[in-house]
Design a protein around this motif. Structure first.
Motif, PDB file in Angstrom:
ATOM      1  N   PRO A  70       0.814  -1.232   0.000  1.00 47.06           N
ATOM      2  CA  PRO A  70       0.000   0.000   0.000  1.00 47.06           C
ATOM      3  C   PRO A  70       0.846   1.281   0.000  1.00 47.06           C
ATOM      4  O   PRO A  70       0.373   2.336  -0.418  1.00 47.06           O
ATOM      5  N   GLU A  71       2.102   1.161   0.477  1.00 46.96           N
ATOM      6  CA  GLU A  71       2.987   2.335   0.477  1.00 46.96           C
ATOM      7  C   GLU A  71       3.299   2.788  -0.956  1.00 46.96           C
ATOM      8  O   GLU A  71       3.527   3.961  -1.201  1.00 46.96           O
ATOM      9  N   LYS A  72       3.322   1.824  -1.892  1.00 50.55           N
ATOM     10  CA  LYS A  72       3.538   2.159  -3.310  1.00 50.55           C
ATOM     11  C   LYS A  72       2.179   2.553  -3.880  1.00 50.55           C
ATOM     12  O   LYS A  72       1.532   1.788  -4.592  1.00 50.55           O
ATOM     13  N   ARG A  73       1.750   3.756  -3.544  1.00 55.48           N
ATOM     14  CA  ARG A  73       0.368   4.173  -3.717  1.00 55.48           C
ATOM     15  C   ARG A  73      -0.208   4.002  -5.121  1.00 55.48           C
ATOM     16  O   ARG A  73      -1.260   3.402  -5.301  1.00 55.48           O
ATOM     17  N   HIS A  74       0.485   4.535  -6.117  1.00 53.94           N
ATOM     18  CA  HIS A  74      -0.064   4.513  -7.481  1.00 53.94           C
ATOM     19  C   HIS A  74      -0.095   3.091  -8.042  1.00 53.94           C
ATOM     20  O   HIS A  74      -1.063   2.689  -8.680  1.00 53.94           O
ATOM     21  N   ALA A  75       0.977   2.334  -7.788  1.00 50.83           N
ATOM     22  CA  ALA A  75       1.041   0.943  -8.272  1.00 50.83           C
ATOM     23  C   ALA A  75      -0.043   0.098  -7.598  1.00 50.83           C
ATOM     24  O   ALA A  75      -0.674  -0.746  -8.233  1.00 50.83           O
ATOM     25  N   TYR A  76      -0.273   0.340  -6.322  1.00 47.69           N
ATOM     26  CA  TYR A  76      -1.281  -0.386  -5.545  1.00 47.69           C
ATOM     27  C   TYR A  76      -2.682  -0.105  -6.085  1.00 47.69           C
ATOM     28  O   TYR A  76      -3.476  -1.027  -6.331  1.00 47.69           O
ATOM     29  N   ALA A  77      -2.975   1.169  -6.316  1.00 45.80           N
ATOM     30  CA  ALA A  77      -4.289   1.568  -6.838  1.00 45.80           C
ATOM     31  C   ALA A  77      -4.517   0.990  -8.229  1.00 45.80           C
ATOM     32  O   ALA A  77      -5.600   0.489  -8.544  1.00 45.80           O
ATOM     33  N   PHE A  78      -3.472   1.037  -9.090  1.00 43.68           N
ATOM     34  CA  PHE A  78      -3.584   0.512 -10.457  1.00 43.68           C
ATOM     35  C   PHE A  78      -3.841  -0.989 -10.431  1.00 43.68           C
ATOM     36  O   PHE A  78      -4.689  -1.503 -11.162  1.00 43.68           O
ATOM     37  N   ALA A  79      -3.111  -1.714  -9.556  1.00 40.81           N
ATOM     38  CA  ALA A  79      -3.253  -3.172  -9.467  1.00 40.81           C
ATOM     39  C   ALA A  79      -4.655  -3.554  -8.993  1.00 40.81           C
ATOM     40  O   ALA A  79      -5.254  -4.515  -9.492  1.00 40.81           O
ATOM     41  N   LEU A  80      -5.205  -2.801  -8.046  1.00 46.31           N
ATOM     42  CA  LEU A  80      -6.556  -3.080  -7.550  1.00 46.31           C
ATOM     43  C   LEU A  80      -7.615  -2.803  -8.615  1.00 46.31           C
ATOM     44  O   LEU A  80      -8.595  -3.537  -8.729  1.00 46.31           O
ATOM     45  N   GLU A  81      -7.408  -1.767  -9.400  1.00 42.61           N
ATOM     46  CA  GLU A  81      -8.348  -1.449 -10.494  1.00 42.61           C
ATOM     47  C   GLU A  81      -8.364  -2.579 -11.522  1.00 42.61           C
ATOM     48  O   GLU A  81      -9.422  -2.994 -11.995  1.00 42.61           O
ATOM     49  N   LYS A  82      -7.171  -3.067 -11.847  1.00 45.96           N
ATOM     50  CA  LYS A  82      -7.043  -4.166 -12.821  1.00 45.96           C
ATOM     51  C   LYS A  82      -7.740  -5.422 -12.283  1.00 45.96           C
ATOM     52  O   LYS A  82      -8.471  -6.108 -12.999  1.00 45.96           O
ATOM     53  N   LEU A  83      -7.518  -5.708 -10.992  1.00 41.84           N
ATOM     54  CA  LEU A  83      -8.119  -6.865 -10.335  1.00 41.84           C
ATOM     55  C   LEU A  83      -9.646  -6.773 -10.371  1.00 41.84           C
ATOM     56  O   LEU A  83     -10.333  -7.749 -10.657  1.00 41.84           O
ATOM     57  N   SER A  84     -10.162  -5.583 -10.111  1.00 37.53           N
ATOM     58  CA  SER A  84     -11.600  -5.337 -10.129  1.00 37.53           C
ATOM     59  C   SER A  84     -12.185  -5.600 -11.523  1.00 37.53           C
ATOM     60  O   SER A  84     -13.225  -6.245 -11.668  1.00 37.53           O
ATOM     61  N   THR A  85     -11.489  -5.112 -12.552  1.00 40.38           N
ATOM     62  CA  THR A  85     -11.922  -5.311 -13.944  1.00 40.38           C
ATOM     63  C   THR A  85     -11.963  -6.793 -14.289  1.00 40.38           C
ATOM     64  O   THR A  85     -12.907  -7.281 -14.928  1.00 40.38           O
ATOM     65  N   GLN A  86     -10.936  -7.543 -13.855  1.00 38.46           N
ATOM     66  CA  GLN A  86     -10.858  -8.974 -14.145  1.00 38.46           C
ATOM     67  C   GLN A  86     -11.973  -9.749 -13.449  1.00 38.46           C
ATOM     68  O   GLN A  86     -12.609 -10.617 -14.052  1.00 38.46           O
ATOM     69  N   ILE A  87     -12.220  -9.424 -12.182  1.00 39.87           N
ATOM     70  CA  ILE A  87     -13.275 -10.102 -11.416  1.00 39.87           C
ATOM     71  C   ILE A  87     -14.638  -9.879 -12.071  1.00 39.87           C
ATOM     72  O   ILE A  87     -15.417 -10.814 -12.262  1.00 39.87           O
ATOM     73  N   GLU A  88     -14.909  -8.629 -12.441  1.00 39.93           N
ATOM     74  CA  GLU A  88     -16.196  -8.304 -13.078  1.00 39.93           C
ATOM     75  C   GLU A  88     -16.353  -9.022 -14.421  1.00 39.93           C
ATOM     76  O   GLU A  88     -17.445  -9.450 -14.786  1.00 39.93           O
ATOM     77  N   ALA A  89     -15.242  -9.171 -15.159  1.00 46.29           N
ATOM     78  CA  ALA A  89     -15.283  -9.855 -16.460  1.00 46.29           C
ATOM     79  C   ALA A  89     -15.663 -11.321 -16.283  1.00 46.29           C
ATOM     80  O   ALA A  89     -16.476 -11.866 -17.040  1.00 46.29           O
ATOM     81  N   VAL A  90     -15.103 -11.977 -15.266  1.00 48.67           N
ATOM     82  CA  VAL A  90     -15.423 -13.384 -15.001  1.00 48.67           C
ATOM     83  C   VAL A  90     -16.883 -13.529 -14.564  1.00 48.67           C
ATOM     84  O   VAL A  90     -17.586 -14.442 -14.997  1.00 48.67           O
ATOM     85  N   ILE A  91     -17.350 -12.594 -13.740  1.00 47.80           N
ATOM     86  CA  ILE A  91     -18.744 -12.627 -13.292  1.00 47.80           C
ATOM     87  C   ILE A  91     -19.700 -12.526 -14.489  1.00 47.80           C
ATOM     88  O   ILE A  91     -20.715 -13.225 -14.551  1.00 47.80           O
ATOM     89  N   LYS A  92     -19.360 -11.675 -15.455  1.00 48.29           N
ATOM     90  CA  LYS A  92     -20.214 -11.521 -16.648  1.00 48.29           C
ATOM     91  C   LYS A  92     -20.348 -12.830 -17.408  1.00 48.29           C
ATOM     92  O   LYS A  92     -21.420 -13.159 -17.912  1.00 48.29           O
ATOM     93  N   VAL A  93     -19.237 -13.578 -17.501  1.00 51.64           N
ATOM     94  CA  VAL A  93     -19.294 -14.870 -18.197  1.00 51.64           C
ATOM     95  C   VAL A  93     -20.140 -15.857 -17.391  1.00 51.64           C
ATOM     96  O   VAL A  93     -20.955 -16.588 -17.940  1.00 51.64           O
ATOM     97  N   LEU A  94     -19.949 -15.852 -16.077  1.00 53.95           N
ATOM     98  CA  LEU A  94     -20.705 -16.767 -15.218  1.00 53.95           C
ATOM     99  C   LEU A  94     -22.214 -16.554 -15.346  1.00 53.95           C
ATOM    100  O   LEU A  94     -22.990 -17.501 -15.286  1.00 53.95           O
ATOM    101  N   LYS A  95     -22.624 -15.311 -15.524  1.00 52.55           N
ATOM    102  CA  LYS A  95     -24.066 -15.038 -15.626  1.00 52.55           C
ATOM    103  C   LYS A  95     -24.552 -15.016 -17.078  1.00 52.55           C
ATOM    104  O   LYS A  95     -25.697 -14.714 -17.344  1.00 52.55           O
ATOM    105  N   SER A  96     -23.656 -15.366 -18.012  1.00 51.18           N
ATOM    106  CA  SER A  96     -24.042 -15.337 -19.427  1.00 51.18           C
ATOM    107  C   SER A  96     -24.974 -16.494 -19.794  1.00 51.18           C
ATOM    108  O   SER A  96     -25.665 -16.451 -20.797  1.00 51.18           O
TER     109      SER A  96
END
Length: 199
Positions: A70-96
């Motif tokens: 978390p101390e590496k603020r920008h890298a941490y925020a970017f990684a969490l955003e990417k993770l969020s996008t990936q999780i939502e993408a998998v959920i979309k397939v699951l409900k397809s």
């Protein structure tokens, strides 16, 4: 490890179970269009190329394990955003597949909302506040630059011009002072939020 991170880890494990069941049911075997695709998702979302959801969840797990500090603020925020996008993408397939969604009660917006809230809770400190801090630092840099330019102009200015420039320098210093107070206030907010997360 903060409670929000632990919760996100548990939800990724739950997502892995759903993906395993989904793959086991072989939902894509009769879909010629999907069978013709090299990958279920765009390369910008996943590096993995597969028609199995489990393999994408494995990539999510690896990304979670490699989350920056978390101390590496920008890298941490970017990684969490990417993770969020990936999780939502998998959920979309699951409900397809309507049958799958009905059998497993894996419906929107409840499940997706849970993931979004978990990620959002973590990202509040490492995204919005850090963005605010970055903007304040940029204002500070610009104001200091403007002060330096005025000081250079002062050396070759006439008496009348010097009086005006001095007034401008004083006004800029006042703005710089307010800007630095804002930076300190934002840094205090970040510390408070991080303390709450690490309880």
């Amino acid at each position: 490890m903060s409670q929000a991170i632990v919760k996100l880890q548990q939800q990724i494990e739950q997502l892995a179970q759903h993906a395993h069941q989904f793959d086991k049911a072989k939902w894509f075997d009769k879909n010629r269009y999907i069978q013709a695709q090299p990958s279920l998702f765009a390369h910008s979302v996943f590096a993995t190329k597969s028609l199995k959801l489990c393999e994408y969840v494995d990539e999510i797990k690896e990304a979670f394990a490699r989350l920056p500090s978390p101390e590496k603020r920008h890298a941490y925020a970017f990684a969490l955003e990417k993770l969020s996008t990936q999780i939502e993408a998998v959920i979309k397939v699951l409900k397809s597949t309507p049958v799958w969604a009905k059998e497993n009660k894996f419906t929107q917006p409840k499940k997706a909302k849970v993931y979004k809230q978990a990620v959002k809770k973590i990202m509040q400190s490492s995204h919005e506040l850090y963005q605010e801090l970055s903007q304040n630092h940029e204002f500070e840099r610009r104001l200091q630059e403007m002060i330096d330019i005025r000081k250079q102009q002062l050396s070759s200015a006439s008496t009348a011009e010097a009086s005006t420039i001095n007034q401008e320098i004083l006004a800029l210093h006042a703005r710089l002072g307010r800007c630095r107070k804002a930076i300190t206030a934002t840094e205090d907010k970040i510390q408070q939020v991080e303390k709450q997360q690490n309880r």
